[in-house]
Design a protein around this motif. Structure first.
Motif, mmCIF file in Angstrom:
data_model
loop_
_atom_site.group_PDB
_atom_site.id
_atom_site.type_symbol
_atom_site.label_atom_id
_atom_site.label_comp_id
_atom_site.label_asym_id
_atom_site.label_seq_id
_atom_site.Cartn_x
_atom_site.Cartn_y
_atom_site.Cartn_z
ATOM 1 N N MET A 248 0.830 -1.209 0.000
ATOM 2 C CA MET A 248 0.000 0.000 0.000
ATOM 3 C C MET A 248 0.867 1.263 0.000
ATOM 4 O O MET A 248 0.388 2.345 0.317
ATOM 5 C CB MET A 248 -0.905 0.011 1.239
ATOM 6 N N GLY A 249 2.143 1.125 -0.301
ATOM 7 C CA GLY A 249 3.022 2.287 -0.345
ATOM 8 C C GLY A 249 3.705 2.594 0.966
ATOM 9 O O GLY A 249 4.364 3.634 1.096
ATOM 10 N N GLY A 250 3.552 1.724 1.946
ATOM 11 C CA GLY A 250 4.228 1.919 3.228
ATOM 12 C C GLY A 250 5.739 1.751 3.082
ATOM 13 O O GLY A 250 6.208 1.152 2.107
ATOM 14 N N PRO A 251 6.497 2.289 4.040
ATOM 15 C CA PRO A 251 7.956 2.210 3.937
ATOM 16 C C PRO A 251 8.459 0.786 4.193
ATOM 17 O O PRO A 251 7.887 0.074 5.031
ATOM 18 C CB PRO A 251 8.434 3.158 5.044
ATOM 19 N N PRO A 252 9.496 0.370 3.507
ATOM 20 C CA PRO A 252 10.086 -0.942 3.818
ATOM 21 C C PRO A 252 10.594 -0.945 5.260
ATOM 22 O O PRO A 252 11.105 0.067 5.743
ATOM 23 C CB PRO A 252 11.255 -1.048 2.844
ATOM 24 N N VAL A 253 10.387 -2.049 5.945
ATOM 25 C CA VAL A 253 10.855 -2.179 7.323
ATOM 26 C C VAL A 253 11.963 -3.234 7.329
ATOM 27 O O VAL A 253 11.734 -4.350 6.865
ATOM 28 C CB VAL A 253 9.705 -2.616 8.259
ATOM 29 N N PRO A 254 13.142 -2.875 7.820
ATOM 30 C CA PRO A 254 14.233 -3.860 7.823
ATOM 31 C C PRO A 254 13.818 -5.153 8.529
ATOM 32 O O PRO A 254 13.223 -5.111 9.617
ATOM 33 C CB PRO A 254 15.347 -3.144 8.600
ATOM 34 N N GLY A 255 14.065 -6.255 7.884
ATOM 35 C CA GLY A 255 13.733 -7.547 8.482
ATOM 36 C C GLY A 255 12.302 -7.997 8.224
ATOM 37 O O GLY A 255 11.911 -9.095 8.620
ATOM 38 N N VAL A 256 11.495 -7.132 7.581
ATOM 39 C CA VAL A 256 10.102 -7.488 7.257
ATOM 40 C C VAL A 256 9.981 -7.575 5.736
ATOM 41 O O VAL A 256 10.378 -6.655 5.024
ATOM 42 C CB VAL A 256 9.124 -6.436 7.824
ATOM 43 N N GLY A 257 9.427 -8.674 5.252
ATOM 44 C CA GLY A 257 9.482 -8.982 3.820
ATOM 45 C C GLY A 257 8.673 -8.086 2.909
ATOM 46 O O GLY A 257 9.124 -7.687 1.855
ATOM 47 N N GLY A 258 7.461 -7.735 3.297
ATOM 48 C CA GLY A 258 6.627 -6.856 2.485
ATOM 49 C C GLY A 258 5.992 -7.514 1.275
ATOM 50 O O GLY A 258 6.036 -8.741 1.097
ATOM 51 N N GLY A 259 5.368 -6.643 0.461
ATOM 52 C CA GLY A 259 4.705 -7.094 -0.760
ATOM 53 C C GLY A 259 4.925 -6.065 -1.844
ATOM 54 O O GLY A 259 5.176 -4.885 -1.563
ATOM 55 N N VAL A 260 4.824 -6.473 -3.082
ATOM 56 C CA VAL A 260 5.037 -5.574 -4.205
ATOM 57 C C VAL A 260 3.959 -4.480 -4.199
ATOM 58 O O VAL A 260 2.810 -4.723 -3.810
ATOM 59 C CB VAL A 260 5.039 -6.377 -5.522
ATOM 60 N N LEU A 261 4.333 -3.270 -4.605
ATOM 61 C CA LEU A 261 3.404 -2.139 -4.592
ATOM 62 C C LEU A 261 2.229 -2.393 -5.533
ATOM 63 O O LEU A 261 2.419 -2.764 -6.694
ATOM 64 C CB LEU A 261 4.135 -0.863 -5.027
ATOM 65 N N LEU A 262 1.006 -2.191 -5.022
ATOM 66 C CA LEU A 262 -0.203 -2.381 -5.827
ATOM 67 C C LEU A 262 -0.630 -1.045 -6.430
ATOM 68 O O LEU A 262 -0.628 -0.014 -5.741
ATOM 69 C CB LEU A 262 -1.335 -2.956 -4.965
ATOM 70 N N ASP A 263 -1.018 -1.084 -7.683
ATOM 71 C CA ASP A 263 -1.500 0.109 -8.396
ATOM 72 C C ASP A 263 -2.989 -0.133 -8.652
ATOM 73 O O ASP A 263 -3.365 -0.768 -9.631
ATOM 74 C CB ASP A 263 -0.689 0.239 -9.696
ATOM 75 N N ALA A 264 -3.827 0.356 -7.722
ATOM 76 C CA ALA A 264 -5.246 -0.032 -7.720
ATOM 77 C C ALA A 264 -6.105 0.928 -8.529
ATOM 78 O O ALA A 264 -5.922 2.150 -8.469
ATOM 79 C CB ALA A 264 -5.762 -0.101 -6.289
ATOM 80 N N SER A 265 -7.063 0.377 -9.263
ATOM 81 C CA SER A 265 -8.091 1.198 -9.901
ATOM 82 C C SER A 265 -9.460 0.557 -9.681
ATOM 83 O O SER A 265 -9.587 -0.668 -9.640
ATOM 84 C CB SER A 265 -7.803 1.417 -11.381
ATOM 85 N N VAL A 266 -10.450 1.426 -9.521
ATOM 86 C CA VAL A 266 -11.781 0.989 -9.106
ATOM 87 C C VAL A 266 -12.776 1.189 -10.235
ATOM 88 O O VAL A 266 -12.723 2.195 -10.946
ATOM 89 C CB VAL A 266 -12.270 1.829 -7.902
ATOM 90 N N VAL A 267 -13.689 0.243 -10.378
ATOM 91 C CA VAL A 267 -14.785 0.375 -11.338
ATOM 92 C C VAL A 267 -16.075 0.635 -10.563
ATOM 93 O O VAL A 267 -16.433 -0.134 -9.664
ATOM 94 C CB VAL A 267 -14.943 -0.900 -12.190
ATOM 95 N N ASP A 268 -16.748 1.717 -10.928
ATOM 96 C CA ASP A 268 -18.009 2.084 -10.285
ATOM 97 C C ASP A 268 -19.107 1.119 -10.760
ATOM 98 O O ASP A 268 -19.496 1.139 -11.926
ATOM 99 C CB ASP A 268 -18.350 3.529 -10.668
ATOM 100 N N VAL A 269 -19.610 0.300 -9.839
ATOM 101 C CA VAL A 269 -20.588 -0.722 -10.250
ATOM 102 C C VAL A 269 -21.991 -0.145 -10.497
ATOM 103 O O VAL A 269 -22.872 -0.862 -10.962
ATOM 104 C CB VAL A 269 -20.689 -1.869 -9.215
ATOM 105 N N THR A 270 -22.160 1.148 -10.191
ATOM 106 C CA THR A 270 -23.461 1.756 -10.508
ATOM 107 C C THR A 270 -23.523 2.200 -11.972
ATOM 108 O O THR A 270 -24.583 2.584 -12.470
ATOM 109 C CB THR A 270 -23.763 2.968 -9.603
ATOM 110 N N LYS A 271 -22.394 2.140 -12.643
ATOM 111 C CA LYS A 271 -22.338 2.531 -14.052
ATOM 112 C C LYS A 271 -22.896 1.397 -14.918
ATOM 113 O O LYS A 271 -22.459 0.242 -14.793
ATOM 114 C CB LYS A 271 -20.876 2.819 -14.413
ATOM 115 N N ALA A 272 -23.822 1.723 -15.800
ATOM 116 C CA ALA A 272 -24.483 0.674 -16.591
ATOM 117 C C ALA A 272 -23.644 0.195 -17.763
ATOM 118 O O ALA A 272 -23.779 -0.947 -18.203
ATOM 119 C CB ALA A 272 -25.829 1.187 -17.094
ATOM 120 N N GLU A 273 -22.784 1.080 -18.282
ATOM 121 C CA GLU A 273 -22.009 0.725 -19.478
ATOM 122 C C GLU A 273 -20.655 0.135 -19.093
ATOM 123 O O GLU A 273 -20.158 0.370 -17.993
ATOM 124 C CB GLU A 273 -21.808 1.978 -20.339
ATOM 125 N N PRO A 274 -20.023 -0.611 -20.004
ATOM 126 C CA PRO A 274 -18.690 -1.157 -19.718
ATOM 127 C C PRO A 274 -17.645 -0.057 -19.533
ATOM 128 O O PRO A 274 -17.759 1.016 -20.129
ATOM 129 C CB PRO A 274 -18.376 -1.997 -20.967
#
Ligand code: ZN
Ligand code: ZN
Length: 301
Positions: free
Chosen positions: A147-173
């Motif tokens: 989530m963009g948090g700082p690397p912590v020495p000794g803690v493995g972490g995860g690859v940075l996610l680049d999230a985008s959201v789709v509004d489900v109230t939208k009727a069209e693709p």
């Protein structure tokens, strides 16, 4: 002696299934998990890979068991262009933390991920991810770098996610990805009150549509799936039954027939009389049909 033979048979069967490789086709669809939410000795919960040549480019959902199946598929996390999440039922997303844990050892680039907006029952994609991975308040604080948090020495972490959201109230693709010749669009689909998305991917002149869980009552989905080479639909309930959140086998068949798809693959298969469900589906669907299985690979043509 009989018991010994049965054990050997299943060991052999398992080996053969896991040996299938999907990397030798121009475009191919691989099922990582062909099951639904209930515990199943043969099927992981929902997950799919879209292969383009030797690389798995898109991962759709990551249900329970898909972490192992991803390893068995020999796909590489570094090759993925997109993770597309359909909705936040556990059988579609519960292996995501396992998948991301220590991922910086496998990939340096950020990882695009797309998913639905939320409502009072279910969080939106950003809220879902931060509840899991936020470096201060997440359940898996050790994945804070996702989530963009700082690397912590000794803690493995995860690859940075680049999230985008789709509004489900939208009727069209909505177009959610368009890069390097691959286009992905999303359409909101009716799955009770759970915000949910179907995805359509187009690459190298081929297309695959992932229906995800839905009751089949949105006529726009037929247009969304129209003419696709492969349609993956979920066969979640038994013949002769109906359910407000899942399409009956008859409705699955009707949608595939009306959409004029090249091939229908049924997946998310519940534990019921499968032959009866297929027979019901075939009353309205007359085209090519594949019954999904874990690690099964289908060339898209
Ligand atoms: Zn499901
Ligand atoms: Zn669901």
């Amino acid at each position: 002696m009989i018991r010994y033979s049965i054990v050997c048979f299943f060991a052999l069967f398992s080996f053969n299934v896991s040996a299938e490789t999907c990397a030798a086709n121009p475009v191919a669809l691989q099922i990582l998990g062909s099951g639904g939410p209930t515990i199943n000795k043969d099927r992981a919960s929902t997950s799919y890979l879209l292969w383009v040549g030797p690389q798995a480019k898109m991962l759709v959902d990551m249900g329970g068991g898909a972490f192992l199946r991803f390893g068995q598929s020999e796909a590489k996390l570094a090759d993925l262009s997109l993770i597309a999440l359909s909705h936040f039922h556990p059988d579609h997303v519960s292996d995501l933390p396992a998948f991301l844990w220590l991922s910086p050892y496998l990939r340096k680039e950020s990882l695009p991920i797309v998913g639905p907006s939320g409502n009072d029952l279910v969080p939106s994609l950003p809220v879902f991810l931060s509840r899991l991975f936020d470096a201060k308040s997440g359940a898996f604080q050790v994945l804070g770098t996702s989530m963009g948090g700082p690397p912590v020495p000794g803690v493995g972490g995860g690859v940075l996610l680049d999230a985008s959201v789709v509004d489900v109230t939208k009727a069209e693709p909505s177009k959610v990805y368009d890069k390097d010749g691959m286009t992905v669009t999303a359409l909101a689909i009716p799955h009770g009150r759970i915000p949910a998305l179907a995805y359509r991917v187009e690459v190298k002149g081929k297309s695959v549509v992932f229906s995800s869980d839905q009751n089949g009552s949105n006529p726009k989905f037929v247009d969304f799936a129209r003419g696709t080479n492969v349609l993956v639909m979920h066969l979640a309930i038994a013949a002769g039954t109906t359910n407000p959140i899942h399409a009956s086998p008859a409705v699955v068949g009707k949608i595939a027939q009306e959409a004029g798809v090249g091939r229908l693959i049924v997946s998310h298969i519940g534990q019921f009389d499968l032959d009866a469900a297929i027979a019901e589906l075939k009353q309205s669907y007359k085209g090519a049909l594949t019954v999904g299985a874990d690690l099964q690979c289908t060339q898209v043509n």
